[in-house]
Design an enzyme around this catalytic site. Structure first.
Site, PDB file in Angstrom:
ATOM      1  N   HIS A 182       7.670  75.450  -9.318  1.00  0.00           N
ATOM      2  CA  HIS A 182       7.038  75.835  -8.044  1.00  0.00           C
ATOM      3  C   HIS A 182       8.042  76.344  -6.998  1.00  0.00           C
ATOM      4  O   HIS A 182       8.460  75.638  -6.094  1.00  0.00           O
ATOM      5  CB  HIS A 182       6.129  74.753  -7.476  1.00  0.00           C
ATOM      6  N   ARG A 235      23.769  83.004   3.101  1.00  0.00           N
ATOM      7  CA  ARG A 235      25.034  82.354   2.754  1.00  0.00           C
ATOM      8  C   ARG A 235      24.867  81.229   1.741  1.00  0.00           C
ATOM      9  O   ARG A 235      25.854  80.714   1.236  1.00  0.00           O
ATOM     10  CB  ARG A 235      25.704  81.809   4.024  1.00  0.00           C
ATOM     11  N   HIS A 279       0.725  76.599  -0.256  1.00  0.00           N
ATOM     12  CA  HIS A 279       2.099  76.226  -0.595  1.00  0.00           C
ATOM     13  C   HIS A 279       3.132  77.278  -0.193  1.00  0.00           C
ATOM     14  O   HIS A 279       4.275  76.940   0.149  1.00  0.00           O
ATOM     15  CB  HIS A 279       2.212  75.958  -2.099  1.00  0.00           C
ATOM     16  N   ASP A 336      -0.772  73.854 -10.025  1.00  0.00           N
ATOM     17  CA  ASP A 336      -0.286  72.539  -9.587  1.00  0.00           C
ATOM     18  C   ASP A 336      -1.460  71.683  -9.099  1.00  0.00           C
ATOM     19  O   ASP A 336      -1.333  70.888  -8.163  1.00  0.00           O
ATOM     20  CB  ASP A 336       0.764  72.682  -8.485  1.00  0.00           C
ATOM     21  N   ALA A 366       0.660  67.682  -1.300  1.00  0.00           N
ATOM     22  CA  ALA A 366       0.603  66.915  -2.555  1.00  0.00           C
ATOM     23  C   ALA A 366      -0.191  67.675  -3.603  1.00  0.00           C
ATOM     24  O   ALA A 366      -1.359  67.406  -3.840  1.00  0.00           O
ATOM     25  CB  ALA A 366      -0.039  65.549  -2.304  1.00  0.00           C
ATOM     26  N   GLY A 367       0.457  68.638  -4.236  1.00  0.00           N
ATOM     27  CA  GLY A 367      -0.256  69.396  -5.247  1.00  0.00           C
ATOM     28  C   GLY A 367      -1.297  70.298  -4.624  1.00  0.00           C
ATOM     29  O   GLY A 367      -1.375  70.465  -3.399  1.00  0.00           O
TER      30      GLY A 367
END
Length: 384
Positions: free
Chosen positions: A217, A228, A252, A275, A309-310
């Site tokens: 993910h 950098r 997400h 997910d 959470a998922g």
């Protein structure tokens, strides 16, 4: 014998107006004006796209069930739901638990694959994605910190044997003690993914050079990409052997970031995943993931401290979100949700494209709004 005619998405990544013939659960012929017989059933998909069944290689659960329930009942419920939404190949994914629990899950998957994997109308379970416990506590996300540990090849091997040697993905944080030695040994048994990590670019580059080939993910539970400090994303981008996962649920990862990663990795490597957790397919409310309480509201699933959470979205809906909200071309989105994941876990010889000799798994979608019209698994209609 069944003949499907419509705009078919072929292995070359293009649509063509052809007929697809299904016989004994496999694709037996592809062409124009294919000969039929008196017992041939013809499905008219002339106003539809016919695409390969999707392959979700990272999903925890759906319909109130979870892979970590460790039962054939849970696996069957997951396989049934996923098929109904066009996801015909799945890799149930574990959370961070002790070896005893993971072994129970592995044995349940082995038993299911041996006895129930060809259940009519159910998605095919190809093995296990072992997301925990070899991760960093600093980037645990929704994983239970109580059971996090350093990579342990002997433990992994015992679990893999219990699964019938079907752990097709195993996550590690490459900066943890013993991680590089784990890669040296385990890469012969499974595809190793970097995940839930604080590792910098150089550490990830070494892990990929030693044989890790996957990144779990993208963006989530890892250092950010900066000019950098390119981190895991930079290391993955420059190594053409690495396949990155991306959750395209609109929660997400910001849509512009999804589109940017599509341009960086291209449709040749990018893999869409869901997910998904046990609330997927169910109304908003209180649920559980990895032994921790989760609140679901719309697409958003969070622990009570606010940690995402998922996902509460299935892979087909993620793919459509990518197309409709993230400017990913339909053909490329299909490749990222079917061909690429199937190749990554070593099952592209049987699924992942509409090719003669492969499993007859299709999603027939309306051209008008890209909604699902019919799903076919191993040549049989789902929910008909």
């Amino acid at each position: 014998m069944k003949i499907i005619n419509g705009s078919v998405f072929l292995e070359d990544g293009k649509f063509d107006e052809v007929d697809v013939v299904c016989k004994d659960g496999l694709i037996s012929d592809i062409g124009q004006d294919v000969a039929s017989s008196s017992d041939t059933e013809i499905f008219d998909a002339s106003d539809c796209y016919v695409i390969p069944g999707l392959c979700d290689i990272h999903l925890h659960g759906c319909m109130s069930f979870d892979a970590c329930d460790g039962t054939k009942e849970a696996l069957a419920a997951m396989a049934k739901y996923e098929a109904s939404v066009g996801v015909t190949s799945i890799l149930p994914t574990t959370m961070t638990y002790p070896e005893e629990t993971l072994t129970t899950i592995a044995k349940a998957v082995a038993d299911y694959r041996k006895y129930d994997n060809d259940t009519e109308g159910f998605a095919t379970i190809h093995g296990i994605n072992m997301e925990g416990p070899f991760i960093s506590p600093e980037k645990k996300g929704a994983q239970n910190p109580k059971y996090i540990q350093n990579p342990d090849y002997d433990m992994f091997h015992r679990i893999n044997v219990a699964s019938g040697n079907s752990v097709r993905l195993c996550d590690i944080a490459p900066e943890t003690e013993g991680a590089m030695e784990f890669i040296d040994k385990a890469k012969k048994e499974t595809r190793i993914s970097l995940a839930h990590t604080t590792a910098d670019y150089d550490t990830c580059k070494e892990a990929f050079m030693r044989g890790a080939k996957h990144l779990t993910h993208l963006f989530n539970a890892m250092p950010a990409f900066t000019h950098r400090a390119p981190g895991p994303i930079g290391a993955a981008a420059e190594n053409e052997n690495v396949t990155p996962e991306l959750i395209c649920d609109g929660v997400h990862v910001y849509p512009a970031a999804v589109n940017m990663m599509y341009k960086v990795f291209s449709a040749d490597r990018l893999i869409m995943i869901s997910d998904s957790m046990r609330a997927t397919g169910l109304p908003d409310g209180e649920y559980e993931l990895g032994g921790q309480p989760v609140t679901v509201k719309g697409r958003l699933a969070t622990l009570h401290d606010g940690t995402i959470a998922g996902s509460a979205t299935n892979l087909f809906d993620c793919m459509m979100t990518a197309v409709k909200e993230m400017n990913i071309p339909l053909a490329d989105a299909i490749l990222c949700a079917s061909r690429n994941p199937a190749k990554a876990i070593g099952v592209y010889n049987t699924v992942g494209s509409i090719t003669i000799g492969k499993q007859a798994d299709f999603v027939i979608i309306n051209k008008s709004d890209l909604s699902i019209k019919k799903v076919i698994v191993r040549g049989k209609y789902v929910n008909s």
